[in-house]
Motif scaffolding. Sequence first.
Motif, mmCIF file in Angstrom:
data_model
loop_
_atom_site.group_PDB
_atom_site.id
_atom_site.type_symbol
_atom_site.label_atom_id
_atom_site.label_comp_id
_atom_site.label_asym_id
_atom_site.label_seq_id
_atom_site.Cartn_x
_atom_site.Cartn_y
_atom_site.Cartn_z
ATOM 1 N N ALA A 197 -14.733 -17.362 26.745
ATOM 2 C CA ALA A 197 -13.799 -17.424 25.619
ATOM 3 C C ALA A 197 -13.874 -16.177 24.732
ATOM 4 O O ALA A 197 -13.164 -16.100 23.728
ATOM 5 C CB ALA A 197 -14.085 -18.664 24.773
ATOM 6 N N LYS A 198 -14.723 -15.218 25.119
ATOM 7 C CA LYS A 198 -14.917 -14.013 24.297
ATOM 8 C C LYS A 198 -15.232 -14.405 22.848
ATOM 9 O O LYS A 198 -14.710 -13.836 21.900
ATOM 10 C CB LYS A 198 -13.685 -13.104 24.358
ATOM 11 N N ASN A 199 -16.117 -15.371 22.738
ATOM 12 C CA ASN A 199 -16.428 -15.976 21.449
ATOM 13 C C ASN A 199 -17.661 -15.372 20.782
ATOM 14 O O ASN A 199 -18.020 -15.770 19.689
ATOM 15 C CB ASN A 199 -16.646 -17.490 21.647
ATOM 16 N N ILE A 200 -18.298 -14.414 21.454
ATOM 17 C CA ILE A 200 -19.563 -13.881 20.937
ATOM 18 C C ILE A 200 -19.471 -12.366 20.793
ATOM 19 O O ILE A 200 -18.967 -11.671 21.679
ATOM 20 C CB ILE A 200 -20.731 -14.238 21.876
ATOM 21 N N GLU A 201 -19.960 -11.865 19.682
ATOM 22 C CA GLU A 201 -20.057 -10.425 19.448
ATOM 23 C C GLU A 201 -21.427 -10.121 18.865
ATOM 24 O O GLU A 201 -22.080 -10.998 18.285
ATOM 25 C CB GLU A 201 -18.987 -9.951 18.463
ATOM 26 N N ILE A 202 -21.850 -8.883 19.032
ATOM 27 C CA ILE A 202 -23.064 -8.421 18.355
ATOM 28 C C ILE A 202 -22.611 -7.512 17.225
ATOM 29 O O ILE A 202 -22.065 -6.428 17.456
ATOM 30 C CB ILE A 202 -24.009 -7.683 19.318
ATOM 31 N N ILE A 203 -22.792 -7.991 15.999
ATOM 32 C CA ILE A 203 -22.357 -7.262 14.814
ATOM 33 C C ILE A 203 -23.567 -6.973 13.937
ATOM 34 O O ILE A 203 -24.314 -7.885 13.573
ATOM 35 C CB ILE A 203 -21.319 -8.096 14.027
ATOM 36 N N ASP A 204 -23.752 -5.706 13.628
ATOM 37 C CA ASP A 204 -24.900 -5.296 12.810
ATOM 38 C C ASP A 204 -26.211 -5.828 13.388
ATOM 39 O O ASP A 204 -27.056 -6.398 12.683
ATOM 40 C CB ASP A 204 -24.736 -5.791 11.369
ATOM 41 N N GLU A 205 -26.337 -5.656 14.712
ATOM 42 C CA GLU A 205 -27.566 -6.044 15.408
ATOM 43 C C GLU A 205 -27.815 -7.547 15.391
ATOM 44 O O GLU A 205 -28.944 -7.996 15.574
ATOM 45 C CB GLU A 205 -28.789 -5.316 14.820
ATOM 46 N N LYS A 206 -26.762 -8.330 15.193
ATOM 47 C CA LYS A 206 -26.907 -9.777 15.132
ATOM 48 C C LYS A 206 -25.880 -10.452 16.036
ATOM 49 O O LYS A 206 -24.702 -10.108 16.009
ATOM 50 C CB LYS A 206 -26.716 -10.265 13.691
ATOM 51 N N VAL A 207 -26.337 -11.418 16.846
ATOM 52 C CA VAL A 207 -25.426 -12.190 17.692
ATOM 53 C C VAL A 207 -24.576 -13.073 16.787
ATOM 54 O O VAL A 207 -25.096 -13.877 16.003
ATOM 55 C CB VAL A 207 -26.198 -13.049 18.711
ATOM 56 N N THR A 208 -23.251 -12.932 16.906
ATOM 57 C CA THR A 208 -22.321 -13.631 16.024
ATOM 58 C C THR A 208 -21.351 -14.473 16.835
ATOM 59 O O THR A 208 -20.739 -13.988 17.799
ATOM 60 C CB THR A 208 -21.528 -12.623 15.173
ATOM 61 N N PHE A 209 -21.184 -15.720 16.445
ATOM 62 C CA PHE A 209 -20.252 -16.633 17.104
ATOM 63 C C PHE A 209 -18.981 -16.751 16.267
ATOM 64 O O PHE A 209 -19.037 -16.860 15.038
ATOM 65 C CB PHE A 209 -20.896 -18.009 17.284
ATOM 66 N N LYS A 210 -17.818 -16.772 16.951
ATOM 67 C CA LYS A 210 -16.532 -16.677 16.256
ATOM 68 C C LYS A 210 -15.781 -18.002 16.165
ATOM 69 O O LYS A 210 -14.614 -18.040 15.816
ATOM 70 C CB LYS A 210 -15.664 -15.627 16.940
ATOM 71 N N HIS A 211 -16.458 -19.100 16.474
ATOM 72 C CA HIS A 211 -15.881 -20.440 16.326
ATOM 73 C C HIS A 211 -14.628 -20.657 17.182
ATOM 74 O O HIS A 211 -13.666 -21.292 16.748
ATOM 75 C CB HIS A 211 -15.597 -20.746 14.855
#
Length: 251
Positions: A197-211
């Motif tokens: 779902a391309k729901n995950i990114e690494i932003i500012d060295e942190k794994v981020t979920f986009k709901h």
Amino acid sequence: MNKTIFYFSATGNSLQTALDIANALGDTDVVSLSKAGMNYNCNSEVIGFVFPVYAWGLPNMVYDFIKSSNFNKNAYFFSVVTCGGAIGTCLTDVDNMLKEKGSYLHYGSKLPILSNYIFMVDIKTDKVDKLLAKADDRLAVIIQNIKNRKEHKIKGSLGILRKMHNKASANFKSTDKDYSVSKSCTRCGICVSVCPAKNIEIIDEKVTFKHNCEKCLACIHWCPQKAINYKDKTQNKQRYHNPKVKFSQLT
């Protein structure tokens, strides 16, 4: 290609199943429906759908893909549902959507492999090989039926199962609000790559979920550090992915 198999897979069971069927049929294109996107056009003579059961029904992405896409009305349609047990409304839903498009599901079957729903089950590593071997035996029968263009009536599903699935699937997207990432995370990016779902990114060295979660659990199972967890339910549980499949095949 005059045959196409569309698959949706998180831990690789459905992908490997699709590949095994394609190898047996020959001249078959194997397409990730998460990569194909919506509004797909397929004119193949044989069209298959291979995917896991989620909460007694279709994964949301599978439903959206079939609903939005166009297929050869005269094709032979089949579907194989990988599962740990019951498959609920899956085959009925595929059949109903194809009927809306002027065709129907000619053949459908469940393929019990194992349950990888880590929220509720413990995967016993000492039983995996035996379960996969049994699945291979079952799949051989399914493949022969597909080769023979077998047809059978798709049975209807109980309304209560449909209500249960609709209620559960409506909350899939927000599942990731209860995910946590431990300090063992190395920010390798595997979770980003494997998420359909391309729901995950690494932003500012942190794994981020986009709901926009599909609740497929690929990120949890493929993380090499077991750093991703759901509430307090998965920390000490064994992860799983099909031993024949590499994560790069799902990216």
